[in-house]
Design a protein around this motif. Structure first.
Motif, mmCIF file in Angstrom:
data_model
loop_
_atom_site.group_PDB
_atom_site.id
_atom_site.type_symbol
_atom_site.label_atom_id
_atom_site.label_comp_id
_atom_site.label_asym_id
_atom_site.label_seq_id
_atom_site.Cartn_x
_atom_site.Cartn_y
_atom_site.Cartn_z
ATOM 1 N N VAL B 211 0.881 -1.246 0.006
ATOM 2 C CA VAL B 211 -0.152 0.070 -0.159
ATOM 3 C C VAL B 211 0.674 1.587 0.091
ATOM 4 O O VAL B 211 0.759 2.091 -0.722
ATOM 5 C CB VAL B 211 -0.920 0.106 1.185
ATOM 6 N N LYS B 215 0.398 3.296 -3.290
ATOM 7 C CA LYS B 215 -1.011 3.842 -2.827
ATOM 8 C C LYS B 215 -0.836 5.273 -2.280
ATOM 9 O O LYS B 215 -1.935 6.034 -2.055
ATOM 10 C CB LYS B 215 -2.247 3.037 -2.297
ATOM 11 N N THR B 216 0.333 5.480 -1.974
ATOM 12 C CA THR B 216 0.656 6.857 -1.342
ATOM 13 C C THR B 216 1.390 7.730 -2.194
ATOM 14 O O THR B 216 2.321 7.389 -3.089
ATOM 15 C CB THR B 216 1.214 6.744 -0.007
ATOM 16 N N VAL B 217 1.343 9.043 -1.891
ATOM 17 C CA VAL B 217 2.338 10.146 -2.509
ATOM 18 C C VAL B 217 3.594 9.794 -2.044
ATOM 19 O O VAL B 217 4.463 9.930 -3.017
ATOM 20 C CB VAL B 217 1.684 11.445 -1.979
ATOM 21 N N TYR B 220 4.818 7.154 -4.481
ATOM 22 C CA TYR B 220 5.312 7.493 -5.751
ATOM 23 C C TYR B 220 6.333 8.264 -5.879
ATOM 24 O O TYR B 220 7.249 8.233 -6.946
ATOM 25 C CB TYR B 220 3.814 8.551 -6.102
ATOM 26 N N GLU B 221 6.675 9.284 -4.864
ATOM 27 C CA GLU B 221 7.991 10.177 -4.786
ATOM 28 C C GLU B 221 9.068 9.051 -4.760
ATOM 29 O O GLU B 221 10.067 9.217 -5.319
ATOM 30 C CB GLU B 221 7.806 10.959 -3.444
ATOM 31 N N THR B 223 9.317 5.886 -5.452
ATOM 32 C CA THR B 223 9.568 4.977 -6.792
ATOM 33 C C THR B 223 10.182 6.075 -7.659
ATOM 34 O O THR B 223 11.030 5.504 -8.418
ATOM 35 C CB THR B 223 8.305 4.716 -7.190
ATOM 36 N N TYR B 224 9.703 7.242 -7.902
ATOM 37 C CA TYR B 224 10.260 8.221 -8.837
ATOM 38 C C TYR B 224 12.065 8.474 -8.300
ATOM 39 O O TYR B 224 12.763 8.487 -9.621
ATOM 40 C CB TYR B 224 9.600 9.368 -8.979
ATOM 41 N N ALA B 227 13.785 5.497 -9.692
ATOM 42 C CA ALA B 227 14.097 5.482 -11.061
ATOM 43 C C ALA B 227 14.997 6.462 -11.599
ATOM 44 O O ALA B 227 15.670 6.384 -12.636
ATOM 45 C CB ALA B 227 12.589 5.455 -11.845
ATOM 46 N N ASN B 228 15.104 7.644 -11.033
ATOM 47 C CA ASN B 228 15.809 8.832 -11.820
ATOM 48 C C ASN B 228 15.889 9.766 -10.635
ATOM 49 O O ASN B 228 15.162 10.752 -10.541
ATOM 50 C CB ASN B 228 15.126 9.322 -12.844
ATOM 51 N N ASN B 230 18.161 12.255 -10.160
ATOM 52 C CA ASN B 230 18.363 13.493 -10.848
ATOM 53 C C ASN B 230 17.338 14.339 -11.250
ATOM 54 O O ASN B 230 17.007 15.481 -10.955
ATOM 55 C CB ASN B 230 19.424 13.235 -12.086
ATOM 56 N N SER B 231 16.346 13.572 -11.910
ATOM 57 C CA SER B 231 15.005 14.093 -12.499
ATOM 58 C C SER B 231 14.301 14.467 -11.100
ATOM 59 O O SER B 231 13.425 15.309 -11.231
ATOM 60 C CB SER B 231 14.242 13.181 -13.290
ATOM 61 N N LYS B 233 15.251 15.645 -8.584
ATOM 62 C CA LYS B 233 15.771 16.804 -7.927
ATOM 63 C C LYS B 233 15.211 18.010 -8.725
ATOM 64 O O LYS B 233 14.710 18.825 -7.943
ATOM 65 C CB LYS B 233 17.282 16.934 -8.293
ATOM 66 N N ALA B 235 12.160 17.962 -10.196
ATOM 67 C CA ALA B 235 10.970 18.036 -9.653
ATOM 68 C C ALA B 235 10.730 18.433 -8.162
ATOM 69 O O ALA B 235 9.660 18.800 -7.698
ATOM 70 C CB ALA B 235 10.145 16.859 -9.728
ATOM 71 N N ILE B 237 11.581 16.811 -5.409
ATOM 72 C CA ILE B 237 11.510 15.611 -4.570
ATOM 73 C C ILE B 237 12.826 15.420 -3.687
ATOM 74 O O ILE B 237 13.593 15.547 -4.348
ATOM 75 C CB ILE B 237 11.039 14.453 -5.348
#
Lengths: 511, 356
Positions: B211, B215-217, B220-221, B223-224, B227-228, B230-231, B233, B235, B237
């Motif tokens: 969950v 299912k949470t913000v 999402y953050e 996982t991002y 995955a990257n 640098n990207s 940064k 945004a 996050i």
């Protein structure tokens, strides 16, 4: 069978890869003593065709003739032996070696034992033979892009090249360097060599070439004498339909509407290495205004955009967005102020390539309804929003669940432009947004950027295409070594003037 | 003109393709192991039949399976959570030990209502696991110190620390065979007389993690960031904070596994209480490749394998051979994971001889 006047004649050349027809029945004659441009969008088959001609690929069908004799190239060395040489877009030079060493590297005529003095002398002789000035003792990484290109050209010519292929040679050059390259190419033509000039810049093609062959979808669309063509007619041939090219409509805002959005006061910043990236930069941009930033790549463009987007801290000075000092704000807070940022490198900075399109599309809005509420992230809402964005920006993808990496470059760029324009109510920072895109995608991107401006946002457009800057910008600032050399109203800007400034020459700043 | 083969890189690997490759690697690995046993004189087919019928067909076998699956699920999850942010938590073993140590300390020396003490044991053990990874996580976030080395080194400290307490201050003088602490008076109730209810806690933790990540913000953050970074940064996050929290979570899960071991299975703090569960968790996470459901499958597979190893010992095969087999499988799975990113295409190439 082949035309006697042609140095190189390609007859019905076909090259297929599994599932892809890269070249289909291509017939082109390249004449002795001509500059022949190959024009086409990304994926039109230019590179594959040249790889066939230089012996890197082997065609599935068709024949190649050199000086009327049928040839079969089984490896790259065969093509070089036949007098065909290529200068690649990304130079194949060893940076830690000197010019002389690079010229002689991997060349059968280089003696096994040779002193530095002999090597340098031999390099000078080669340079003299072809009328190109070089410093044989200089190391490659000390040289400007233009000088590196001269070394690359010399290296190819020294091997007895009669047919010189140059791939996108102007991409890395300043306007004065482009001029001197064109002089060299014309001199080579006069000496009876054949130049194959690959480009997607229409003006250049018209300027330098005698004839032009347009490729589309792996096939030859037409071969014409360049003097009979215009940028408009070439663009139409390339895309296969009418392309709108006139200077775009712009909303002329009243002085009251044109309030200042972004202000940089004596801003300095450093690279990770500690070297100066920006030095005392002053800028002001208003609503309803596009400020073009010109400069040779690597002169502080990226740092400038990062400083404004709140990604890179300043070491001195102030960045103000609508009079807000952003010194203490993170990149997300700056975005909250209504700032969109299309960064230079999509896959490094803009997207997480392994995540699905949906997760990438909502990066700027995932903290808000409907994508999230409180701590909860709503996958379904993210997918719905992504689908809407994909449809509106005409991104072609099977669905929004595929990894973003699977999208083509043009589609990735459309998506990031859509994502960033959506939040850019106040300011849009676009760094090389059109780089590497084909004419169709470029058109779409330009329209999106102009739409932001006309809606009242301030826009910073960093580009290396001066034509593009002149077409889109209201004012143009020129960067050199992290400093603003000057800012020109677009009415006062000419290619020559900007070119000089890009080289670092101060030009009277008009107020 | 001749035809040949060329290796082509895929832009991305479809999930199903990755799964099939890993599965094929495991099957191939087991097959090679079986063939090897056959050559050196064992009868692998009969051994496998016996192992499976004992493990899955008898209540003793299921009981053994349960005591293995429970910790493996958690150490596997712990390793996978760290992989979500592209980090390797090699320290699951140490966090397991320290979680067990903290829970044993509470259980031996504090008295009170069972429910309260049990709750305190779980909180203390998880916190201790998180604490044990805090230093490597902080060093990683602040100075980019390689977490593989630091988390690994922390294991040795934890193992010696527990060894000291089990054989020194907390030692049960009546125990003479192994160095072991006093018995903990609080234990999880049993379920059907075979497994204790710890397995439900484990499933709850896995659901919680699923969950959290899906299912949470925060998920999402994170996982991002994984995955990257640098990207992320660009945004805004806060990558280091997300990485830090994820590592602490990973440590807490491994610590939780340690608590279950002393409160459910062993009831004492012992030298060697973990039986390599921390390291095996890494193998499980690699097999699962980021999927929570995959953790369950891989942990059950691993437990069956380990249990089979115990049976094989009666045939004269060393338990170390089974540990070696897990290493062999991990190697193959690693290769399969990379190989799934490529495909062979048939191409026509020019012949070797010049035909000009």
């Amino acid at each position: 069978m082949s035309n006697a006047e042609s140095t190189v004649s390609m007859r019905g050349v076909t090259k297929t890869f599994p599932g892809v027809i890269a070249n289909a029945d291509v017939s082109i004659d390249f004449h002795k003593g001509e500059i022949h441009a190959l024009l086409g969008e990304n994926g039109a088959g230019k590179s594959t065709l040249m790889n066939v001609l230089t012996g890197i690929y082997r065609q599935n069908g068709g024949e190649v003739f050199v000086d009327g004799k049928k040839v079969e190239f089984n490896k790259a060395a065969d093509a070089i032996d036949a007098g065909i040489g290529m200068v690649h877009q990304h130079f194949k030079l060893v940076k830690a070696f000197t010019v002389a060493q690079n010229l002689h590297m991997g060349w059968s005529k280089t003696p096994a034992w040779i002193s530095h003095a002999q090597l340098n002398q031999s390099a000078n002789e080669i340079a003299e033979e072809f009328g190109l000035s070089i410093n044989p003792e200089a190391y490659i990484d000390e040289l400007s892009a233009g000088a590196q290109q001269r070394v690359e050209i010399l290296r190819v010519l020294a091997r007895g090249t009669q047919v010189l292929i140059v791939d996108e040679p102007t991409a890395v050059l300043t306007p004065p360097e482009v001029e001197s390259l064109f002089k060299v190419l014309r001199a080579l033509k006069a000496s009876g060599r054949t130049i194959i000039f690959i480009s997607h810049k229409l003006d250049e093609v018209l300027d330098i070439s005698d004839r032009v062959t347009v490729l589309r979808g792996g096939k030859v669309v037409a071969t014409h004498a360049s003097k009979d063509m215009t940028t408009q007619s070439l663009a139409n041939l390339m895309v296969g339909r009418d392309v709108l090219f006139e200077r775009m409509d712009r909303h002329h805002a009243s002085d009251a509407e044109r309030h200042e959005v972004l202000r940089l006061e004596d801003v300095s910043a450093v690279h990770e290495s500690g070297a100066a990236a920006l030095t005392n930069v002053n800028l002001s941009i208003s609503a309803f205004e596009i400020l073009g930033v010109a400069g040779v790549a690597g002169n502080g463009q990226r740092s400038l955009s990062e400083v404004i987007a709140g990604v890179r801290p300043v070491t001195a000075g102030k960045v103000k967005i609508n009079a807000h000092d952003i010194a203490k704000l993170g990149a997300d807070d700056v975005a909250e102020l209504g700032v969109g940022h299309i960064p230079e490198d999509r896959l490094k900075s803009g997207f997480a390539g392994d995540l699905p399109v949906s997760a990438n599309a909502v990066l700027r809005v995932y903290r808000e309804e409907p994508v999230s509420s409180g701590i909860w992230y709503h996958e379904g809402a993210a997918v719905a929003l992504a689908e809407q964005m994909v449809a509106e920006a005409e991104v072609s993808t099977p669905d929004v669940h595929v990894p973003l990496r699977n999208l083509s470059g043009g589609n990735q760029q459309r998506l990031i432009a859509k994502r960033e324009c959506q939040i850019a109510d106040q300011l849009l920072i676009a760094v090389y947004p059109m780089r590497g895109l084909d004419v169709g995608a470029v058109e779409r991107l330009r329209a999106m950027i102009m739409e932001r401006r006309n809606a009242g946002a301030a826009v910073i457009l960093v580009s290396e295409e001066l034509d593009e800057l002149l077409e889109l910008s209201d004012r143009i600032a020129v960067l050199n070594h992290g400093r603003i050399v000057g800012t020109l109203d677009v009415e006062d800007a000419t290619l020559e003037r900007i070119g000089l400034m890009m080289g670092g020459e101060k030009v009277e700043v008009k107020n | 003109m001749v035809t040949g083969w060329r290796i082509e890189k895929l832009k991305s690997v479809p999930k199903m393709r990755g799964l099939m490759f890993r599965l094929a690697a495991v099957i191939f690995g087991l097959f090679v192991a079986g063939a090897t046993l056959k050559i050196v004189g064992f009868s692998p087919a009969a051994m496998v039949v016996q192992a499976l019928s004992y493990t899955l067909g008898t209540s003793f076998g299921l009981q053994d399976l349960g005591t293995l699956v429970t910790p493996l699920l958690l150490t596997g999850l712990a390793a996978m959570v760290a992989m979500r942010v592209n980090l390797w938590n090699i320290g699951g073993e140490g966090q397991f030990y320290m979680g067990a140590w903290a829970a044993a300390g509470v259980g031996i020396y504090y008295e009170g209502p069972a429910l309260v003490i049990m709750a305190v044991m779980f909180v203390a053990g998880s916190a201790m696991g998180a604490l044990w990874i805090a230093l490597p996580a902080y060093a990683k976030a602040k100075a980019n110190v390689d977490e593989i080395i630091t988390t690994l080194l922390m294991n040795f400290i934890a193992i010696l620390w527990v060894g000291y307490f089990a054989s020194g201050p907390w030692r049960d003088p009546k125990e003479t065979i192994t160095a072991s602490s006093l018995k903990i008076q609080y234990a999880l109730p049993e379920w059907f007389g075979i497994w204790n209810i710890g397995i439900f806690f484990v499933l709850a933790v896995i659901c919680f993690s699923w969950v959290l990540f899906n299912k949470t913000v925060w998920g999402y953050e994170t996982t991002y960031v994984g995955a990257n970074a640098n990207s992320a940064k660009y945004a805004g996050i806060p990558s280091s904070r997300r990485i830090m929290t994820t590592m602490l979570l990973s440590g807490a899960i491994a610590g939780f596994a340690g608590v279950l071991e002393v409160s459910g299975t062993v009831s004492r703090l012992q030298v060697g209480i973990s039986s390599q569960f921390g390291y095996l968790g890494i193998v499980i996470a690699a097999l699962a490749a980021g999927s929570h459901f995959g953790i369950i499958i891989a942990a059950v597979l691993m437990a069956i394998l380990l249990n089979a190893g115990i049976i094989f010992e009666t045939h004269g095969l060393s338990l170390h051979a089974v540990i070696a087999l897990t290493g062999w499988l991990l190697l193959l799975v690693g290769i399969a994971q990379v190989a799934a990113g490529f495909r062979l295409v048939r191409v026509e190439t020019a012949s070797q001889t010049r035909t000009t």
